[in-house]
Design a protein around this motif. Structure first.
Motif, PDB file in Angstrom:
ATOM      1  N   LEU A   1       0.832  -1.193   0.000  1.00 46.71           N
ATOM      2  CA  LEU A   1       0.000   0.000   0.000  1.00 46.71           C
ATOM      3  C   LEU A   1       0.871   1.248   0.000  1.00 46.71           C
TER       4      LEU A   1
ATOM      5  N   THR B   1      -2.180   6.386  -1.464  1.00 45.54           N
ATOM      6  CA  THR B   1      -3.589   6.252  -1.835  1.00 45.54           C
ATOM      7  C   THR B   1      -4.087   4.888  -1.376  1.00 45.54           C
ATOM      8  N   LEU B   2      -4.962   4.875  -0.385  1.00 46.85           N
ATOM      9  CA  LEU B   2      -5.417   3.626   0.216  1.00 46.85           C
ATOM     10  C   LEU B   2      -6.606   3.050  -0.553  1.00 46.85           C
ATOM     11  N   PRO B   3      -6.707   1.717  -0.630  1.00 45.21           N
ATOM     12  CA  PRO B   3      -7.835   1.088  -1.314  1.00 45.21           C
ATOM     13  C   PRO B   3      -9.060   0.934  -0.417  1.00 45.21           C
ATOM     14  N   PHE B   4      -8.994   1.504   0.775  1.00 45.23           N
ATOM     15  CA  PHE B   4     -10.094   1.366   1.733  1.00 45.23           C
ATOM     16  C   PHE B   4     -10.249   2.636   2.535  1.00 45.23           C
TER      17      PHE B   4
ATOM     18  N   GLU C   1      -6.130  -5.018   7.855  1.00 42.67           N
ATOM     19  CA  GLU C   1      -5.763  -4.450   6.556  1.00 42.67           C
ATOM     20  C   GLU C   1      -5.128  -5.508   5.654  1.00 42.67           C
TER      21      GLU C   1
ATOM     22  N   VAL D   1      -6.650  -6.570   1.961  1.00 41.93           N
ATOM     23  CA  VAL D   1      -5.832  -6.529   0.750  1.00 41.93           C
ATOM     24  C   VAL D   1      -5.761  -7.904   0.093  1.00 41.93           C
TER      25      VAL D   1
ATOM     26  N   MET E   1      -9.118  -8.703  -1.636  1.00 40.07           N
ATOM     27  CA  MET E   1      -9.262  -7.910  -2.857  1.00 40.07           C
ATOM     28  C   MET E   1      -8.372  -8.464  -3.968  1.00 40.07           C
ATOM     29  N   ARG E   2      -7.172  -8.858  -3.627  1.00 37.77           N
ATOM     30  CA  ARG E   2      -6.236  -9.356  -4.633  1.00 37.77           C
ATOM     31  C   ARG E   2      -6.672 -10.701  -5.206  1.00 37.77           C
TER      32      ARG E   2
ATOM     33  N   ARG F   1     -12.586  -1.880   7.854  1.00 35.51           N
ATOM     34  CA  ARG F   1     -12.100  -1.385   6.581  1.00 35.51           C
ATOM     35  C   ARG F   1     -13.089  -1.751   5.486  1.00 35.51           C
TER      36      ARG F   1
ATOM     37  N   ASN G   1     -14.442  -0.519   1.135  1.00 34.33           N
ATOM     38  CA  ASN G   1     -14.142   0.250  -0.072  1.00 34.33           C
ATOM     39  C   ASN G   1     -15.376   0.933  -0.646  1.00 34.33           C
TER      40      ASN G   1
END
Length: 275
Positions: free
Chosen positions: A38, A41-44, A226, A230, A233-234, A259, A261
C-alpha cells in the motif's frame, strides 16, 4: 516517528496516576502498509473503534467518577497508538481532579488527536447509561462448522479461492476463530471477524483456512485487518468489501478495526460475548 521497540509494550513500567499525555506512544501506519503493497492512496476507508472500560477520574471534590469511553480513530490517520501506552495514559486520570465530564472529554480528544495526527471522536458513556449496553454477535453466516483439515498457521498467498464462474452475490461471512499474536510480546490476540462483500462467491472452506492461518502471525489488530482486506481484494476481486474484526479486550481496552471500499455508516459498536 517512534519505533515500536521503544514503546512500553512488554516492559515493566510504573503506573502514573496523575494526568500525563506524554505517555501516549504513536506508531506510524506507513511501514506495515508498505509491507502489503500500500502507498499513500489507500484502497479502503474505515475506522478503528476503541472501547475503554477502565476510565476513572476525580471530580472537583475528590470523589471518583467512572465512564466507558468510545474512541473513533479514522483509518486515514498517520498513526496508531500502541495499546499499552493508551492504557497507561487512561490510568493517569485516576487521581486527576477535573471540574466537569466535558473537561475530561476535551482532554481526551485533544491528546489523542495529536498522537494519531488527525481529529478523532470521543464519546463517554456514564453509569446512568450502563444498562443500555448489550451483547450481540456479528451478523452473517458463521463458517466455523465447516469440516476442514488445517495445516497452515501463517498467512500464505493462494489460500483464498473464488468461485469465478458463479453469479455475483452479496453476503456476510463470519468466524470466531481468528487469532493472531502481538507484534512485540507474542501474546495471543483473539477476535471474531465479519467479511461482507458483493462479488463472485468466496469459497468458504478456503476463507476459513485463510483466517485460521493467522494463528501464529505477529501483527497488531489494525494491521491484520488491513492485510486480510488486501488479500481478499487481490485474490477474489469483489466489487464491494468490508472487513470488521471485534477483538477481545486486554487491559480494559478492546480494538475493533473496520475497513471497507464503499461509503456507508460504520458498523454497530455492540460487544460480542467474548468481549
Amino acid at each position: 516517528m517512534s519505533d515500536v521497540e521503544h514503546s512500553p509494550l512488554g516492559k515493566t513500567v510504573s503506573y502514573i496516576t496523575e494526568y500525563d499525555p506524554s505517555l501516549l506512544f504513536p506508531i506510524s501506519r506507513a511501514g506495515k502498509r508498505q509491507e502489503i503493497g500500500l502507498g499513500e492512496t489507500l484502497p479502503f476507508m474505515g475506522m478503528d473503534i476503541w472501547n475503554g472500560y477502565e476510565l476513572s477520574w476525580l471530580n472537583s471534590r475528590g470523589k471518583p467518577q467512572v465512564a466507558i469511553a468510545i474512541f473513533n480513530i479514522p483509518a486515514s490517520s498517520p498513526n496508531i497508538i500502541e495499546s499499552k501506552s493508551f492504557k497507561l495514559y487512561l490510568n493517569s486520570f485516576n487521581q486527576t481532579k477535573l471540574e466537569t465530564r466535558e473537561a475530561l472529554q476535551s482532554l481526551l480528544q485533544a491528546d489523542l488527536s495529536t498522537a494519531t495526527g488527525t481529529n478523532i471522536g470521543v464519546q463517554l458513556i456514564i453509569p446512568e447509561q450502563f444498562h443500555q449496553q448489550r451483547l450481540t454477535e456479528l451478523d452473517g453466516y458463521c463458517i466455523d462448522n465447516l469440516d476442514i483439515e488445517v495445516d497452515q498457521y501463517s498467512p500464505l498467498a493462494g489460500l483464498l479461492k473464488c468461485d469465478s464462474g458463479e453469479t455475483t452475490i452479496t453476503e456476510s461471512l463470519t468466524s470466531n476463530l481468528l487469532k493472531s499474536n502481538c507484534l512485540v510480546t507474542g501474546q495471543p490476540d483473539w477476535a471474531s471477524i465479519q467479511i461482507s462483500y458483493t462479488g463472485k462467491p468466496i469459497n468458504r472452506e478456503s476463507l476459513l483456512r485463510y483466517l485460521i492461518s493467522f494463528r501464529n502471525h505477529n501483527e497488531f489488530h489494525e494491521q491484520c485487518v488491513e492485510r486480510i482486506f488486501v488479500d481478499i481484494m487481490r485474490d477474489c476481486a469483489p466489487i464491494k468489501l468490508a472487513v470488521y474484526a471485534r477483538y477481545t479486550r486486554r487491559g480494559g481496552l478492546d480494538i475493533n478495526p473496520y475497513r471497507c471500499n464503499f461509503s456507508g455508516p460504520l458498523p454497530s459498536n455492540l460487544r460480542g460475548a467474548r468481549q
